[in-house]
Design an enzyme around this catalytic site. Structure first.
Site, short mmCIF file in Angstrom:
data_model
loop_
_atom_site.label_atom_id
_atom_site.label_comp_id
_atom_site.label_asym_id
_atom_site.label_seq_id
_atom_site.Cartn_x
_atom_site.Cartn_y
_atom_site.Cartn_z
N SER A 106 -53.47 52.00 -95.60
CA SER A 106 -52.22 52.71 -95.90
C SER A 106 -51.89 52.67 -97.39
CB SER A 106 -51.07 52.11 -95.10
OG SER A 106 -51.30 52.28 -93.71
N ASP B 149 -56.02 43.66 -95.31
CA ASP B 149 -54.80 44.12 -94.68
C ASP B 149 -54.90 43.77 -93.19
OD1 ASP B 149 -52.46 45.77 -94.12
OD2 ASP B 149 -53.89 47.22 -93.29
N GLY C 242 -48.24 43.50 -95.15
CA GLY C 242 -46.82 43.80 -95.28
C GLY C 242 -45.97 42.92 -94.39
#
Length: 248
Positions: A197, A11, A46
């Protein structure tokens, strides 16, 4: 050097990047060392492709990438392998909810990022990848979540305790990593997935080794096989040293 882990899925925000949005010298050094020893390092974020790409280039990565929480999987930088689009009617409905709740919202189309200050009159003419909400009002966020769950057909996660991120149902970083494994001829048991997350949760659950950052949300820590140092304290470097190079 032999390691059972062949793919390191990272991430970016809150994980690879410090709070200043950069990659520390120590972390970059260990990532390059892992790459040099044949470990595939995959950004799993993301963020949209163009926002993630400069960091991949900084690290010299030519490996697959997962962007927009798995809505896009890249075989290599600029070489798209898979794209999962959202139903336009769901995007319209999510926009209506955002307007009703008067909260900050954003959405990624294939071409660009739209938000509350810069929306489009042509929702139907775009190809949509992800929708997001941000509010520090816990009750409002809960109301939005309930409405989204009633809609169905959605994968609902977050990238901070104050937001909600929505992809098409079944589209998440774990599915993206599984796709990358197919491209590389690997299995999920050979993957280390690291994140902080809810949008990292499925990947952390399904990888051979799921790692939560020291700054991760509690539910992510509770799920992980290992909790490393925070994003500001070279947590990624620690993971590479410990699990890839077997250095304590």
């Amino acid at each position: 050097m032999t390691t059972k882990y062949k793919l390191l899925a990272l991430d970016m925000d809150g994980t690879l990047l410090t709070d200043e949005q950069n990659i520390s010298k120590e972390t970059a050094q260990w990532i390059r060392k892992a790459s040099k020893h044949g470990v595939h390092v995959c950004l799993s974020t993301g963020r949209a492709f163009m926002s993630a790409l400069p960091y991949g280039e900084e690290l010299g990565l030519t490996t697959p990438m997962i962007t927009v929480n798995g809505s896009e999987v890249w075989r290599a930088p600029h070489e798209l392998h898979l794209r999962s689009l959202m139903d336009v009617e769901l995007v319209k409905a999510m926009h209506d909810i955002a307007v009703e709740e008067d909260c900050w919202y954003w959405a990624y189309s294939v071409e660009q990022l739209y938000n509350k200050d810069h929306w489009t009159d042509d929702v139907e003419g775009k190809e949509w990848l992800k929708f997001g909400y941000h509010t520090e009002d816990d009750e409002a966020r809960h109301r939005i979540l309930m409405k989204l769950q009633d809609m169905g057909g959605l994968e609902i996660t977050n990238s901070s305790p104050f937001n909600l991120e929505i992809n098409p149902e079944g589209v998440n970083k774990a599915a993206g990593i599984a796709e990358v494994c197919k491209l590389l001829g690997l299995t999920m048991s050979e993957v280390i997935a690291v994140g902080d997350s809810m949008n990292d949760l499925a990947a952390i659950q399904q990888a051979g080794l799921g790692v939560a950052m020291g700054n991760a949300q509690q539910v992510v820590k509770d799920t992980a096989d290992y909790i490393t140092s925070s994003n500001n304290d070279d947590g990624i470097a620690e993971v590479i040293q410990k699990f890839i190079f077997n250095e304590e």
